[in-house]
Design an enzyme around this catalytic site. Sequence first.
Site, PDB file in Angstrom:
ATOM      1  CB  ALA A  89     -19.211  50.634 -21.126  1.00  0.00           C
TER       2      ALA A  89
ATOM      3  CG  ASP B 230     -16.364  52.407 -19.974  1.00  0.00           C
ATOM      4  OD1 ASP B 230     -16.234  52.864 -20.700  1.00  0.00           O
ATOM      5  OD2 ASP B 230     -16.642  51.766 -19.155  1.00  0.00           O
TER       6      ASP B 230
ATOM      7  CD  GLU C 211     -11.068  54.742 -14.725  1.00  0.00           C
ATOM      8  OE1 GLU C 211     -11.703  54.886 -14.165  1.00  0.00           O
ATOM      9  OE2 GLU C 211     -11.179  53.061 -15.261  1.00  0.00           O
TER      10      GLU C 211
ATOM     11  CB  ALA D 236     -16.449  46.731 -20.766  1.00  0.00           C
ATOM     12  CB  ALA D 237     -12.829  43.657 -17.325  1.00  0.00           C
ATOM     13  NE  ARG D 238     -13.031  48.504 -11.770  1.00  0.00           N
ATOM     14  CZ  ARG D 238     -14.536  48.763 -11.725  1.00  0.00           C
ATOM     15  NH1 ARG D 238     -14.667  48.651 -12.600  1.00  0.00           N
ATOM     16  NH2 ARG D 238     -15.372  49.053 -11.145  1.00  0.00           N
TER      17      ARG D 238
ATOM     18  CG  HIS E 258     -15.023  53.806 -16.087  1.00  0.00           C
ATOM     19  ND1 HIS E 258     -14.372  53.266 -14.677  1.00  0.00           N
ATOM     20  CD2 HIS E 258     -16.259  52.878 -15.219  1.00  0.00           C
ATOM     21  CE1 HIS E 258     -15.059  52.163 -14.269  1.00  0.00           C
ATOM     22  NE2 HIS E 258     -15.491  51.834 -14.813  1.00  0.00           N
TER      23      HIS E 258
END
Length: 329
Positions: free
Chosen positions: A284, A258, A263, A232-234, A282
């Site tokens: 979350a 996520d 993206e 859930a970071a990058r 993306h």
Amino acid sequence: MTWNVLALPPLPEDAVRGLLADLDGRAEVRVPARHDRAALLDALPEAEIVVGDWSGALALDAEAVRLAPRLAFVQQPSVGVDGHDLEALARAGVPLANTAGVNAAAVAEWCLAAALSLLRHLADGDRAMRAGEWPQFAYQRRELAGCRVGVIGFGPIGAACARLFRALGCRVSYWSRTPRREAYGAAYLDLDALVAGSDVLVLAVPLAPETRGLIDAARFARMPKGSVLVNAARGGVVDQAALLAALESGHLAGAALDVYDSEPPAPDDPLRSCPQVLLSPHAAGVTPEATTRLIRCVLDNITAATDGRPVVNVVNGADPLVRRRSPRL
């Protein structure tokens, strides 16, 4: 005197003005003519406060900072500040603030839900049932309680993850570049020791030069066989090719993502066809509650700036007291 606010969120102009309506009387809000770099650069010379673009498409790099002689404050309406040149802004005396913590509960809940889905094969069971199968004993399902959970990054999201996973009986450890005084019962470990001892590895660390590619082939090899990754970071924190190799070899049992290098991912991105990957767009941190907190954080910080009070959540080391600037001669 009113302040000149340049708003860059990727929304229709009416929506942007509606979100910033509370600034009436203290700020004149402008929106670029188009959502592209040329329009951004055209609008910057008069901008005193910039509300950033959470998509990262309109970032303030060194050239943009140079073209904004009146710029006094940048408020990014997200936790990530990807693309902005923090050093260029700091050299110009311009504080850059994010909205740290506003989506911590939402993202931590997603991380918990994603870990449960991977360990209990919820998506796999759903797909098989819809195909007419009855996979009661087809998967090696695991209980989350008792699992060793490692959290990389211990800002508001990492701390919220630690609290949730511990509440369900997990043994939680964490690593961050700076050990925390309050860790909510999580033990601090060296990064490689954390990776080697985690059944569930949760990524909640900002993307920076030192964290890009942090989880690479060598670290995937250190993870216990059958472990799972939750990112859930990058996307850039993980070496995607190494992730796919670890999944295809069976060393890693699954991954929940996520975030992605690009993206959205391309239609032919191999992540889309990898059955061990749980994909999320993306989203979350996208909940009505988190959005309300984000808007309030942005408005409160701009109000503080225009009132002459220090802003909060400055991430580039600049003075949090915003001062009007005269154009450079």
